[in-house]
Design a protein around this motif. Structure first.
Motif, short mmCIF file in Angstrom:
data_model
loop_
_atom_site.label_atom_id
_atom_site.label_comp_id
_atom_site.label_asym_id
_atom_site.label_seq_id
_atom_site.Cartn_x
_atom_site.Cartn_y
_atom_site.Cartn_z
N THR A 19 1.07 -1.30 -0.15
CA THR A 19 -0.26 0.20 0.16
C THR A 19 0.86 1.00 0.21
O THR A 19 0.95 2.16 -0.88
CB THR A 19 -1.43 -0.21 0.81
OG1 THR A 19 -2.05 -1.11 0.87
CG2 THR A 19 -1.76 1.65 0.96
N ILE A 20 1.86 1.01 0.77
CA ILE A 20 2.70 1.80 0.80
C ILE A 20 3.75 2.38 -0.44
O ILE A 20 3.91 4.09 -0.76
CB ILE A 20 3.90 2.20 2.06
CG1 ILE A 20 3.16 2.86 3.17
CG2 ILE A 20 4.63 3.29 2.09
CD1 ILE A 20 4.00 2.47 4.13
N ALA A 21 3.87 1.44 -0.76
CA ALA A 21 4.42 2.01 -2.24
C ALA A 21 3.99 2.10 -3.37
O ALA A 21 3.96 2.96 -4.16
CB ALA A 21 4.77 0.70 -2.57
N GLN A 22 2.33 1.52 -3.66
CA GLN A 22 1.57 1.87 -4.31
C GLN A 22 1.01 3.42 -3.99
O GLN A 22 0.98 4.40 -5.12
CB GLN A 22 0.15 1.06 -4.68
CG GLN A 22 -0.32 1.49 -5.18
CD GLN A 22 -1.88 0.24 -5.74
OE1 GLN A 22 -2.11 -0.49 -4.24
NE2 GLN A 22 -3.27 0.41 -6.33
N LEU A 23 0.40 4.38 -2.49
CA LEU A 23 0.45 5.75 -3.11
C LEU A 23 1.83 6.60 -3.15
O LEU A 23 1.97 7.41 -4.00
CB LEU A 23 0.54 5.71 -0.78
CG LEU A 23 -1.18 4.77 -0.12
CD1 LEU A 23 -0.55 5.14 0.47
CD2 LEU A 23 -1.75 5.68 -1.96
N ILE A 24 3.18 6.40 -2.78
CA ILE A 24 4.48 6.60 -3.32
C ILE A 24 4.38 6.76 -4.39
O ILE A 24 4.95 7.29 -5.30
CB ILE A 24 5.69 6.22 -2.29
CG1 ILE A 24 5.49 6.22 -1.34
CG2 ILE A 24 6.72 6.70 -3.22
CD1 ILE A 24 5.96 6.01 -0.44
N GLY A 25 4.32 5.73 -5.38
CA GLY A 25 4.23 5.20 -6.89
C GLY A 25 3.38 6.27 -7.79
O GLY A 25 3.77 6.52 -8.70
N ASN A 26 2.12 6.80 -6.47
CA ASN A 26 1.42 7.70 -7.41
C ASN A 26 1.30 9.12 -7.37
O ASN A 26 0.48 9.55 -7.41
CB ASN A 26 -0.24 7.03 -6.70
CG ASN A 26 -0.51 5.25 -7.88
OD1 ASN A 26 -0.05 5.34 -8.70
ND2 ASN A 26 -1.70 4.69 -7.20
N GLY A 27 2.58 9.23 -6.57
CA GLY A 27 2.84 9.89 -6.16
C GLY A 27 2.29 11.38 -5.27
O GLY A 27 2.08 12.32 -4.58
N ILE A 28 2.15 10.19 -3.94
CA ILE A 28 1.71 10.73 -2.81
C ILE A 28 1.92 10.58 -2.05
O ILE A 28 2.87 9.47 -1.04
CB ILE A 28 -0.25 9.28 -2.45
CG1 ILE A 28 -0.90 10.29 -3.58
CG2 ILE A 28 -0.64 10.06 -1.34
CD1 ILE A 28 -2.57 9.45 -3.17
N GLY A 29 2.10 11.96 -0.99
CA GLY A 29 3.71 11.83 0.04
C GLY A 29 2.84 10.66 1.71
O GLY A 29 1.33 10.69 2.03
N VAL A 30 3.06 10.24 1.57
CA VAL A 30 2.74 9.28 2.98
C VAL A 30 3.90 9.66 4.39
O VAL A 30 5.17 10.27 4.37
CB VAL A 30 3.28 8.19 3.07
CG1 VAL A 30 2.66 6.47 3.83
CG2 VAL A 30 2.65 7.25 1.87
N GLU A 31 3.11 10.11 5.90
CA GLU A 31 3.86 10.53 6.67
C GLU A 31 3.40 9.38 8.12
O GLU A 31 2.00 8.58 7.77
CB GLU A 31 3.49 12.31 7.07
CG GLU A 31 4.85 13.00 6.45
CD GLU A 31 4.54 14.01 7.16
OE1 GLU A 31 3.90 14.78 8.28
OE2 GLU A 31 4.59 15.37 5.94
#
Length: 193
Positions: A34-46
């Motif tokens: 999930t984290i990889a997919q979010l980051i791959g879609n240009g979404i910052g994760v904290e």
């Protein structure tokens, strides 16, 4: 799976230790994906958590994420406000009682069905699975819906820009105009479906 956080409790009587217990929270399934997919879609994760530094730091380091540990509910809201001030749209995903204020303050929020009642009530969307894959899926669905809305507005504007002047000039009979207008509405509804 790795433990996300641990707590140690000691049972004693008259100052003498009787037993020690260790409690662990497990990471939700598919968290790495999930984290990889979010980051791959240009979404910052904290990772912003009320949990101890040991638990949060290890999780964040494993995925290369910025984090804050032992964060109070008001501090989560303040972080959300700071991101808004920087021009970001904030999606808060949380399942604890202390997440409710941040879930309310975020642009959009999600909580699992297993979250505390207050968290589920505060969230804009409650997902039923135990997996966090619901997060990127919900983002993809909302982006698709926004794209369809924009396309439908463009279609309606273009149609009316051509059809209304043609009808006003008398080149179309009322019956043809009614059929054309109904057809346009059917096209917009079909695209939305």
């Amino acid at each position: 799976q790795r433990a996300a956080s641990q707590a140690h409790v000691t049972l004693s009587r008259d100052g003498q230790r009787i037993a020690s217990f260790r409690f662990e929270d497990r990471l939700r399934p598919d968290v790495a994906e999930t984290i990889a997919q979010l980051i791959g879609n240009g979404i910052g994760v904290e990772v912003i958590s009320g949990d101890a530094e040991e638990a949060v730091g290890g999780l964040a380091a494993a995925f290369g994420l910025p984090y804050a540990a032992r964060v109070m509910p008001a501090d989560k809201v303040a972080r959300s406000a700071a991101l808004w001030a920087e021009g970001h749209k904030v999606l808060m995903v949380g399942d604890g009682r202390n997440d409710a204020p941040a879930l309310i303050a975020a642009h959009a929020s999600m909580a699992p069905a297993s979250a505390a009642d207050v968290g589920r009530n505060a969230a804009d969307l409650v997902f039923l699975r135990d997996s966090l894959r619901a997060v990127p899926q919900a983002i993809a669905v909302s982006r698709g819906a926004a794209r369809l809305v924009r396309q439908n507005f463009a279609w309606a504007i273009a149609y009316n820009a051509v059809a209304v002047p043609v009808a006003m000039l008398g080149f179309v009979t009322p019956l043809i105009a009614a059929v054309a207008m109904s057809s346009s509405s059917i096209i917009v509804v079909a695209k939305a479906l």
